[in-house]
Scaffold this motif. Structure first.
Motif, PDB file in Angstrom:
ATOM      1  N   PHE A 273       0.787  -1.224   0.000  1.00  0.00           N
ATOM      2  CA  PHE A 273       0.000   0.000   0.000  1.00  0.00           C
ATOM      3  C   PHE A 273       0.831   1.291   0.000  1.00  0.00           C
ATOM      4  N   ALA A 274       2.092   1.225   0.358  1.00  0.00           N
ATOM      5  CA  ALA A 274       2.924   2.423   0.547  1.00  0.00           C
ATOM      6  C   ALA A 274       2.981   3.280  -0.722  1.00  0.00           C
ATOM      7  N   GLY A 275       2.365   4.457  -0.629  1.00  0.00           N
ATOM      8  CA  GLY A 275       2.401   5.414  -1.729  1.00  0.00           C
ATOM      9  C   GLY A 275       1.595   5.001  -2.951  1.00  0.00           C
ATOM     10  N   LYS A 276       0.674   4.074  -2.788  1.00  0.00           N
ATOM     11  CA  LYS A 276      -0.097   3.559  -3.923  1.00  0.00           C
ATOM     12  C   LYS A 276      -1.581   3.811  -3.660  1.00  0.00           C
ATOM     13  N   ARG A 277      -2.022   5.004  -3.982  1.00  0.00           N
ATOM     14  CA  ARG A 277      -3.383   5.450  -3.680  1.00  0.00           C
ATOM     15  C   ARG A 277      -4.445   4.485  -4.205  1.00  0.00           C
ATOM     16  N   GLU A 278      -4.226   3.958  -5.393  1.00  0.00           N
ATOM     17  CA  GLU A 278      -5.199   3.030  -5.987  1.00  0.00           C
ATOM     18  C   GLU A 278      -5.437   1.821  -5.080  1.00  0.00           C
ATOM     19  N   LEU A 279      -4.379   1.323  -4.464  1.00  0.00           N
ATOM     20  CA  LEU A 279      -4.524   0.167  -3.574  1.00  0.00           C
ATOM     21  C   LEU A 279      -4.991   0.584  -2.178  1.00  0.00           C
ATOM     22  N   ILE A 280      -4.581   1.752  -1.741  1.00  0.00           N
ATOM     23  CA  ILE A 280      -5.043   2.254  -0.440  1.00  0.00           C
ATOM     24  C   ILE A 280      -6.570   2.352  -0.436  1.00  0.00           C
ATOM     25  N   ASN A 281      -7.130   2.742  -1.567  1.00  0.00           N
ATOM     26  CA  ASN A 281      -8.589   2.861  -1.667  1.00  0.00           C
ATOM     27  C   ASN A 281      -9.297   1.518  -1.550  1.00  0.00           C
ATOM     28  N   LEU A 282      -8.551   0.417  -1.678  1.00  0.00           N
ATOM     29  CA  LEU A 282      -9.148  -0.917  -1.570  1.00  0.00           C
ATOM     30  C   LEU A 282      -9.172  -1.438  -0.131  1.00  0.00           C
ATOM     31  N   ILE A 283      -8.536  -0.717   0.784  1.00  0.00           N
ATOM     32  CA  ILE A 283      -8.529  -1.153   2.184  1.00  0.00           C
ATOM     33  C   ILE A 283      -9.960  -1.101   2.713  1.00  0.00           C
ATOM     34  N   ASN A 284     -10.406  -2.220   3.252  1.00  0.00           N
ATOM     35  CA  ASN A 284     -11.777  -2.278   3.758  1.00  0.00           C
ATOM     36  C   ASN A 284     -11.784  -2.402   5.285  1.00  0.00           C
ATOM     37  N   GLN A 285     -12.967  -2.309   5.847  1.00  0.00           N
ATOM     38  CA  GLN A 285     -13.127  -2.351   7.301  1.00  0.00           C
ATOM     39  C   GLN A 285     -12.631  -3.664   7.888  1.00  0.00           C
ATOM     40  N   ASP A 286     -12.805  -4.746   7.155  1.00  0.00           N
ATOM     41  CA  ASP A 286     -12.356  -6.056   7.629  1.00  0.00           C
ATOM     42  C   ASP A 286     -10.835  -6.076   7.840  1.00  0.00           C
ATOM     43  N   LEU A 287     -10.095  -5.498   6.905  1.00  0.00           N
ATOM     44  CA  LEU A 287      -8.633  -5.446   7.036  1.00  0.00           C
ATOM     45  C   LEU A 287      -8.231  -4.572   8.230  1.00  0.00           C
ATOM     46  N   VAL A 288      -8.870  -3.446   8.376  1.00  0.00           N
ATOM     47  CA  VAL A 288      -8.588  -2.559   9.514  1.00  0.00           C
ATOM     48  C   VAL A 288      -8.890  -3.281  10.822  1.00  0.00           C
ATOM     49  N   ASN A 289     -10.035  -3.950  10.890  1.00  0.00           N
ATOM     50  CA  ASN A 289     -10.401  -4.690  12.104  1.00  0.00           C
ATOM     51  C   ASN A 289      -9.391  -5.790  12.413  1.00  0.00           C
ATOM     52  N   HIS A 290      -8.904  -6.465  11.368  1.00  0.00           N
ATOM     53  CA  HIS A 290      -7.923  -7.528  11.567  1.00  0.00           C
ATOM     54  C   HIS A 290      -6.653  -6.962  12.211  1.00  0.00           C
ATOM     55  N   PHE A 291      -6.158  -5.857  11.674  1.00  0.00           N
ATOM     56  CA  PHE A 291      -4.957  -5.244  12.244  1.00  0.00           C
ATOM     57  C   PHE A 291      -5.209  -4.732  13.664  1.00  0.00           C
ATOM     58  N   MET A 292      -6.380  -4.194  13.901  1.00  0.00           N
ATOM     59  CA  MET A 292      -6.703  -3.690  15.236  1.00  0.00           C
ATOM     60  C   MET A 292      -6.742  -4.844  16.241  1.00  0.00           C
ATOM     61  N   SER A 293      -7.294  -5.969  15.863  1.00  0.00           N
ATOM     62  CA  SER A 293      -7.356  -7.102  16.781  1.00  0.00           C
ATOM     63  C   SER A 293      -5.954  -7.639  17.069  1.00  0.00           C
ATOM     64  N   LEU A 294      -5.081  -7.621  16.068  1.00  0.00           N
ATOM     65  CA  LEU A 294      -3.688  -8.051  16.289  1.00  0.00           C
ATOM     66  C   LEU A 294      -2.970  -7.087  17.232  1.00  0.00           C
ATOM     67  N   LEU A 295      -3.250  -5.812  17.102  1.00  0.00           N
ATOM     68  CA  LEU A 295      -2.618  -4.819  17.987  1.00  0.00           C
ATOM     69  C   LEU A 295      -3.101  -4.971  19.412  1.00  0.00           C
ATOM     70  N   GLU A 296      -4.350  -5.360  19.591  1.00  0.00           N
ATOM     71  CA  GLU A 296      -4.883  -5.557  20.932  1.00  0.00           C
ATOM     72  C   GLU A 296      -4.197  -6.735  21.634  1.00  0.00           C
ATOM     73  N   VAL A 297      -3.827  -7.747  20.855  1.00  0.00           N
ATOM     74  CA  VAL A 297      -3.169  -8.936  21.407  1.00  0.00           C
ATOM     75  C   VAL A 297      -1.694  -8.671  21.688  1.00  0.00           C
ATOM     76  N   ASP A 298      -0.996  -8.038  20.736  1.00  0.00           N
ATOM     77  CA  ASP A 298       0.446  -7.838  20.834  1.00  0.00           C
ATOM     78  C   ASP A 298       0.775  -6.373  20.552  1.00  0.00           C
ATOM     79  N   LYS A 299       0.725  -5.584  21.597  1.00  0.00           N
ATOM     80  CA  LYS A 299       0.975  -4.149  21.444  1.00  0.00           C
ATOM     81  C   LYS A 299       2.417  -3.900  21.145  1.00  0.00           C
TER      82      LYS A 299
END
Length: 131
Positions: free
Chosen positions: A105-131
């Motif tokens: 995704f780094a510097g690639k707006r076209e792909l950044i626009n494809l990030i969905n809530q599911d991906l964000v939630n996945h990363f958030m849940s991983l951060l909650e487990v291993d800060k």
């Protein structure tokens, strides 16, 4: 494997590897042990660390190669992105997947626009487990 600076991308090598279909080959190789019966849950578990070390090293090298292929290269990043669903299974299991996902995704707006809530939630849940 420590955080390694891989330097500038080699544009010619990126093109040649893409034309050889390397992204698909590496993605298949990353999933093969689990298709052959290895339990994904064994990755990242302390009691299996020694047994899994060679596989984790190989997987880290594969992800590092994919990261370099996607670095500053939208066309290759799109190819790597196609396999994001599979790669996400390795997140939080002691494999260095995150730098590769970041590079997609780094510097690639076209792909950044494809990030969905599911991906964000996945990363958030991983951060909650291993800060």
């Amino acid at each position: 494997m420590s955080h390694v600076s891989d330097g500038q991308p080699n544009k010619l090598m990126q093109k040649l590897l893409r034309e050889l279909g390397l992204v698909q080959q590496v993605a298949s190789a990353l999933m093969l042990p689990f298709q052959k019966g290895l339990a994904l849950e064994e990755l990242g578990q302390p009691q299996h660390k020694e047994k899994m070390a060679p596989l984790v090293t190989l997987m880290n090298l594969f992800y590092r190669l994919l990261k370099q292929m996607a670095k500053e290269n939208l066309r290759n990043a799109k190819e790597v992105y196609k396999h994001l669903g599979s790669f996400r299974k390795h997140l939080g299991r002691g494999v260095l997947v995150t730098p590769t996902v970041k590079e997609i995704f780094a510097g690639k707006r076209e792909l950044i626009n494809l990030i969905n809530q599911d991906l964000v939630n996945h990363f958030m849940s991983l951060l909650e487990v291993d800060k």
